[in-house]
Scaffold this motif. Structure first.
Motif, PDB file in Angstrom:
ATOM      1  N   MET A   1       0.845  -1.176   0.000  1.00  0.00           N
ATOM      2  CA  MET A   1       0.000   0.000   0.000  1.00  0.00           C
ATOM      3  C   MET A   1       0.885   1.231   0.000  1.00  0.00           C
ATOM      4  N   ARG A   2       0.626   2.083  -0.945  1.00  0.00           N
ATOM      5  CA  ARG A   2       1.563   3.186  -1.106  1.00  0.00           C
ATOM      6  C   ARG A   2       1.594   4.106   0.095  1.00  0.00           C
ATOM      7  N   ILE A   3       0.479   4.221   0.751  1.00  0.00           N
ATOM      8  CA  ILE A   3       0.457   5.111   1.909  1.00  0.00           C
ATOM      9  C   ILE A   3       1.576   4.783   2.885  1.00  0.00           C
ATOM     10  N   GLU A  44       9.230  -0.397  -5.313  1.00  0.00           N
ATOM     11  CA  GLU A  44       8.704  -1.585  -5.980  1.00  0.00           C
ATOM     12  C   GLU A  44       9.785  -2.647  -6.174  1.00  0.00           C
ATOM     13  N   GLY A 195      -2.766  -3.312  14.113  1.00  0.00           N
ATOM     14  CA  GLY A 195      -4.152  -3.112  13.748  1.00  0.00           C
ATOM     15  C   GLY A 195      -4.381  -2.894  12.269  1.00  0.00           C
ATOM     16  N   LEU A 196      -3.318  -2.736  11.488  1.00  0.00           N
ATOM     17  CA  LEU A 196      -3.497  -2.453  10.067  1.00  0.00           C
ATOM     18  C   LEU A 196      -3.048  -3.610   9.189  1.00  0.00           C
ATOM     19  N   ASP A 197      -1.852  -4.073   9.389  1.00  0.00           N
ATOM     20  CA  ASP A 197      -1.399  -5.129   8.487  1.00  0.00           C
ATOM     21  C   ASP A 197      -0.743  -6.270   9.262  1.00  0.00           C
ATOM     22  N   LEU A 199      -1.644  -9.304   9.263  1.00  0.00           N
ATOM     23  CA  LEU A 199      -1.596 -10.565   8.532  1.00  0.00           C
ATOM     24  C   LEU A 199      -0.465 -10.583   7.515  1.00  0.00           C
ATOM     25  N   GLU A 200      -0.273  -9.484   6.848  1.00  0.00           N
ATOM     26  CA  GLU A 200       0.815  -9.383   5.881  1.00  0.00           C
ATOM     27  C   GLU A 200       1.637  -8.154   6.236  1.00  0.00           C
ATOM     28  N   ARG A 239       6.814  -1.027   4.146  1.00  0.00           N
ATOM     29  CA  ARG A 239       5.693  -0.155   4.487  1.00  0.00           C
ATOM     30  C   ARG A 239       5.878   0.328   5.917  1.00  0.00           C
ATOM     31  N   GLN A 244      -0.134  11.310   5.840  1.00  0.00           N
ATOM     32  CA  GLN A 244      -0.343  11.648   4.427  1.00  0.00           C
ATOM     33  C   GLN A 244      -1.795  12.046   4.226  1.00  0.00           C
ATOM     34  N   GLY A 245      -2.025  12.956   3.306  1.00  0.00           N
ATOM     35  CA  GLY A 245      -3.394  13.342   2.975  1.00  0.00           C
ATOM     36  C   GLY A 245      -4.146  13.843   4.195  1.00  0.00           C
ATOM     37  N   GLN A 246      -5.244  13.202   4.477  1.00  0.00           N
ATOM     38  CA  GLN A 246      -6.083  13.629   5.594  1.00  0.00           C
ATOM     39  C   GLN A 246      -5.695  12.972   6.913  1.00  0.00           C
ATOM     40  N   LEU A 247      -4.672  12.127   6.894  1.00  0.00           N
ATOM     41  CA  LEU A 247      -4.343  11.351   8.090  1.00  0.00           C
ATOM     42  C   LEU A 247      -3.082  11.885   8.765  1.00  0.00           C
ATOM     43  N   LEU A 267      -2.843   6.444  13.352  1.00  0.00           N
ATOM     44  CA  LEU A 267      -3.212   7.297  12.224  1.00  0.00           C
ATOM     45  C   LEU A 267      -4.611   7.827  12.524  1.00  0.00           C
TER      46      LEU A 267
ATOM     47  N   MET B   1      -1.764  -5.841   4.342  1.00  0.00           N
ATOM     48  CA  MET B   1      -3.190  -6.081   4.117  1.00  0.00           C
ATOM     49  C   MET B   1      -3.406  -6.550   2.678  1.00  0.00           C
ATOM     50  N   ASP B  78      -3.023   1.779  -4.454  1.00  0.00           N
ATOM     51  CA  ASP B  78      -2.934   0.557  -5.257  1.00  0.00           C
ATOM     52  C   ASP B  78      -3.626  -0.591  -4.534  1.00  0.00           C
ATOM     53  N   ILE B  79      -4.641  -0.264  -3.772  1.00  0.00           N
ATOM     54  CA  ILE B  79      -5.233  -1.309  -2.934  1.00  0.00           C
ATOM     55  C   ILE B  79      -6.434  -1.980  -3.577  1.00  0.00           C
ATOM     56  N   VAL B 146     -11.369   0.332   8.367  1.00  0.00           N
ATOM     57  CA  VAL B 146      -9.923   0.539   8.350  1.00  0.00           C
ATOM     58  C   VAL B 146      -9.480   1.020   6.972  1.00  0.00           C
ATOM     59  N   GLY B 152      -8.095   8.007   3.214  1.00  0.00           N
ATOM     60  CA  GLY B 152      -7.893   9.432   3.458  1.00  0.00           C
ATOM     61  C   GLY B 152      -6.467   9.878   3.209  1.00  0.00           C
ATOM     62  N   ALA B 153      -5.554   8.942   3.214  1.00  0.00           N
ATOM     63  CA  ALA B 153      -4.155   9.294   2.962  1.00  0.00           C
ATOM     64  C   ALA B 153      -3.961   9.834   1.554  1.00  0.00           C
ATOM     65  N   PHE B 154      -4.873   9.538   0.673  1.00  0.00           N
ATOM     66  CA  PHE B 154      -4.715   9.945  -0.730  1.00  0.00           C
ATOM     67  C   PHE B 154      -5.616  11.111  -1.101  1.00  0.00           C
ATOM     68  N   VAL B 155      -6.297  11.661  -0.120  1.00  0.00           N
ATOM     69  CA  VAL B 155      -7.310  12.668  -0.402  1.00  0.00           C
ATOM     70  C   VAL B 155      -6.772  14.056  -0.111  1.00  0.00           C
ATOM     71  N   ASP B 157      -7.162  18.253   0.428  1.00  0.00           N
ATOM     72  CA  ASP B 157      -8.061  19.093   1.210  1.00  0.00           C
ATOM     73  C   ASP B 157      -9.203  19.618   0.343  1.00  0.00           C
ATOM     74  N   TRP B 164     -14.814  12.360   0.908  1.00  0.00           N
ATOM     75  CA  TRP B 164     -14.243  11.149   1.504  1.00  0.00           C
ATOM     76  C   TRP B 164     -14.736  10.955   2.932  1.00  0.00           C
TER      77      TRP B 164
END
Lengths: 366, 473
Positions: A1-3, A44, A195-197, A199-200, A239, A244-247, A267, B1, B78-79, B146, B152-155, B157, B164
């Motif tokens: 996940m790019r985030i 990548e 809490g996010l990843d 499993l992987e 990762r 990032q963004g809104q987080l 986050l 994930m 890319d999810i 989740v 939101g990380a890609f959104v 303002d 979103w």
């Protein structure tokens, strides 16, 4: 996940930081293929780490060049002979530009970029000393190896002769030389972003609170002995958490006077509302770490856009209720990477007993 | 994930179903009265005419779910899976999206990627996407809030952030009611009830706090029935509670984000055509060889043992639409009972915009469904607890613990169902939480595989003949 690909992406987007000192910017730009696209392409090249990491110590204290990103993160509380209390933080981040060594004969050839931050904050009156550095692994001005990492005179390394970590560096004419001795035989393993990843996991690492600190504090030509305790976090992978963004990314480490340690990584939506992601780990002495839900850590103030410096950790099922606030209200350090990082104090109750302690809080994405 | 788990996120938005209505209420029934339907034939309600082609266009292209992920954020992450199936009739941006997403633009001009009906109502069979085939391989075991929050990380303002946040907040509100503990089962009814709990029946206005007591947080498992049966069904849903105008149930997917009756009215017009499209669908043909002689023998067995409930499929087709009492069918009663016991949701429905021309009418029974294309619709029973038709017709073959094989998924023409592994133990004995999620454990509440033992009395040759005949439907 790019985030979550790497905190380094964000770091390197601030390309100016790479040009700040020791090289001609044009030379560096010509030799280092820096752009968000090239960094994503570099990411990548790296596979996610295996689902389960076969931890080996002391080897895992050193670098993991086969992993895209990595960081060594130390924070602690120091007390000198005069009773002055200070908090410190020294963190070094590594980000790979490629899996392979640089395709150049130049001694400036670079495979890894580094960013460091060093803060020294008195608990009482007085300014926080802080500095941010960027570097690359050319001619060993910055680098990492089987023992740790360094940027110029900032150094974090494991030494087998003392079975301890050595931390040293100068920030604003103040120098620390510290030895950090683990009091527990092994650290707590970190697997992915809680809490996010799970499993992987995109990363592995460890959290080692309760390090006993001894060393020297030197300022203005005068040195004094310091003692204290500290926490180490060392994480590697593809990762890593990033705001990032809104987080926003909110990270908190606590060391309570009953020996309990807490690590939170969260986050959270920059504005109000939303579901906080991540988790907190709570580690009592001689016990296994327990996970506390992400909702347990909440800002104790409602400002949407400013850094949230006052927090509350409350989880009834774990019988914990703590108020966490800065030792003094302080401005964000003047880093190119916008963040707030500072020395905290905590007080409240744990298992129905009053408790207090120190902590470190780092906020980004505001 | 995993991408798989992430897909489950929007997956949740897709599934929506509820219950029913049909016959006019008795004269003494007040607006708050909920009728509990009695077993027996369900009366047919004449449906509104519509344009199937326009309906197909709507399903594949329009934003009937009016909130979603800002398109820029969708693209930056890319999810989500890359498009694998090209569907005729996907226009503009829709053609660039995975089949389970449509494109729309909100009133603030933000281009959104929104879920569509096909998340649950389309599935691969032998590598081909079959529109209308319920997807038994969806994974609702991950918390969708989740991924919604992470987007939101890609959104950026401004208006995209507001769009979103609106969507992510809705997901967060319903997420606790849509996470299943088992791969492959569908939580759509519970998800719908959670949405209802947050809406004013008169205005459809959204309330951040529930206005009704929410449904249980542990959704009962359901199986997604195939669309091609709708042309023969008098009522919707496994318990037949969706009576009256089917449009009003089909459009309930819009409950996620449609906050006023004006928008709902527009979507209802679209869905008049969607219903016509769904009712126009025919089942796929069985893709493997069929023994016609054996199938002919099986038709006799079918007419003797099955037809009284499921209808006849000869030259003169007959669909009884029979609501069968729980004691008579004997299948897991939890789903039907819960609908009856939580009649507040049916009451809400009947009083709301959605109840105009429709009446939710729970029942202590299940409808014997039409069996067109039944060979394609594994697993079986309303909760998907029986993996194959072979096991449906011989209850001694029904596994207590089993899991679908997914790598690759493979159809078993001998047993008529997706290949699966029989397991020795249930979720409690699983190695880890991920393994536990893959286990269908029929000892759990709502997951039972009992009942419908009408095939147990057949001789093996009769059973084989019957299975051969079912391939021809």
């Amino acid at each position: 996940m790019r985030i979550l690909i790497a905190i380094g992406i964000m770091v390197v987007l601030l390309l100016a930081g790479l040009y700040h000192r020791d090289t001609d910017p044009e030379d560096l730009a010509a030799e280092v293929p820096l752009s968000p696209e090239s960094l994503l392409a570099a990411a990548e090249e790296f596979a996610d780490p295996p689902t389960d990491w076969d931890y080996r110590f002391p080897e895992d204290h050193g670098n993991h060049p086969e992993q895209f990103g990595e960081y060594w993160w130390f924070a602690g509380q120091l007390q000198d002979d005069a009773g002055h209390v200070r908090g410190f933080q020294l963190a070094i981040y590594r980000l790979a530009l490629s899996r392979e060594p640089p395709d150049t004969a130049s001694h400036w050839g670079t495979r890894d970029l580094y960013r460091g931050q060093f803060l020294l904050a008195p608990a009482g009156a007085g300014p926080t000393r802080s500095e941010e550095r960027f570097g690359r692994d050319a001619i060993d001005l910055s680098g990492s190896d089987a023992h740790g990492a360094w940027i110029d005179d900032w150094s974090v390394k494991y030494e087998s002769d003392c079975d301890c970590f050595r931390l040293s560096g100068t920030v604003s004419n103040t120098r620390l030389d510290l030895s950090l001795h683990p009091l527990t035989p092994t650290p707590t393993h970190l697997r992915g972003i809680p809490g996010l990843d799970a499993l992987e996991p995109g990363s592995h690492g460890y959290w080692w609170p309760g390090l006993r600190v001894t060393g020297e504090f030197e300022q203005g030509g005068e040195s004094s002995r310091v003692t204290g305790d500290a926490v180490l976090e060392h994480v590697w992978g593809r990762r890593l958490p990033v705001a990032q963004g809104q987080l926003t990314l909110n990270r908190l480490w606590l060391s309570l006077d009953d020996g309990t340690a807490v690590r939170c990584m969260q986050l959270r939506r920059r504005g109000s509302g939303g579901v906080p992601l991540g988790d907190c780990l709570m580690l009592a002495p001689d016990a296994e770490p327990v996970r506390v839900g992400s909702a347990a850590l909440t800002p104790a103030e409602t400002r949407d856009r400013d850094y949230r410096l006052h927090w509350r950790l409350e989880a009834e099922e774990h019988r914990v209720a703590l108020d966490i606030s800065p030792t003094r209200e302080r401005a964000a350090p003047a880093f190119r990477l916008p963040l707030w990082s500072g020395f905290m104090q905590a007080e409240g109750s744990l298992e129905s007993e009053p408790v207090d302690g120190w902590g470190w809080l780092e906020l980004s994405g505001y | 994930m995993t991408r798989f788990a992430n897909t489950a996120l929007l997956t949740g938005l897709a599934a929506l179903l509820l219950s029913a209505c049909g016959e006019p209420p008795p004269p003494d029934a007040g607006p708050d009265r909920v009728t509990i339907a009695e077993p027996g034939p369900i009366p047919v309600t004449e449906q509104q005419p519509g344009d199937p082609d326009a309906g197909r266009h709507t399903v594949l292209n329009r934003g009937y779910v009016t909130c979603g992920i800002p398109e820029e954020a969708f693209r930056a992450s890319d999810i989500f899976p890359a498009p694998e199936h090209q569907i005729d009739g996907r226009e503009g941006r829709n053609a660039e999206l995975p089949y389970m997403f449509n494109s729309t633009v909100n009133p603030d001009g933000v281009e959104l990627v929104v879920s569509n009906c096909l998340t649950c109502h389309a599935s691969e069979f032998d590598g081909e996407l079959v529109i209308g085939l319920g997807n038994p391989f969806l994974d609702f075991t991950s918390d969708p809030s989740v991924t919604a929050e992470l987007m939101g990380a890609f959104v950026e303002d401004g208006a995209p952030a507001e769009a979103w946040a609106r969507w992510a907040d809705r997901i967060a509100a319903i997420a606790p009611y849509m996470v299943t503990d088992t791969f492959g089962v569908n939580p759509a009814p519970n998800l719908t009830l959670a949405l209802i709990a947050h809406r004013d029946a008169a205005t459809l206005a959204w309330s951040s706090e529930p206005l009704l007591e929410p449904p249980p947080a542990d959704p009962l498992p359901t199986k997604v029935p195939p669309w091609w049966r709708m042309q023969h069904k008098a009522a919707m849903f496994h318990n037949g509670m969706g009576r009256g105008d089917h449009v009003r149930y089909m459009m309930m997917k819009s409950l996620v984000c449609t906050d006023d009756t004006e928008e709902a009215s527009e979507i209802a017009e679209w869905f008049t055509d969607v219903r016509a499209y769904i009712a126009s669908l025919e089942p796929p043909s069985y893709p493997y060889p069929v023994d016609p002689e054996l199938a002919a023998q099986g038709e006799g067995v079918f007419n003797r043992v099955c037809a009284s409930c499921h209808g006849s499929y000869g030259a003169e087709r007959d669909y009884p639409n029979l609501l069968v009492d729980l004691d008579a069918v004997g299948t897991d009663p939890a789903y039907a009972r819960q609908a009856v016991e939580s009649e507040r949701f049916a009451r809400w429905f009947n009083r709301s915009f959605y109840g105009d021309g429709a009446e939710a009418m729970p029942a202590l029974g299940y409808v014997a469904p039409p069996l067109d294309g039944v060979w394609a619709t594994a697993p079986y029973l309303h909760n998907g607890s029986v993996p194959t038709i072979e096991a449906l017709l011989d209850s001694t073959l029904r596994p207590t613990y089993w899991q679908l094989l997914t790598d690759p998924r493979e159809y078993d023409p001998d047993r008529l169902g997706w290949r699966f592994d029989v397991l020795e133990s249930g979720k409690g004995e699983a190695d880890d939480p991920a393994a536990a999620k893959r286990i269908y454990d029929t000892t759990r509440h709502g997951y039972g595989n009992e009942g419908h033992r009408f095939g147990d009395g057949l001789r093996e040759q009769e059973r084989q003949a019957l299975m051969e005949y079912l391939k021809t439907l």
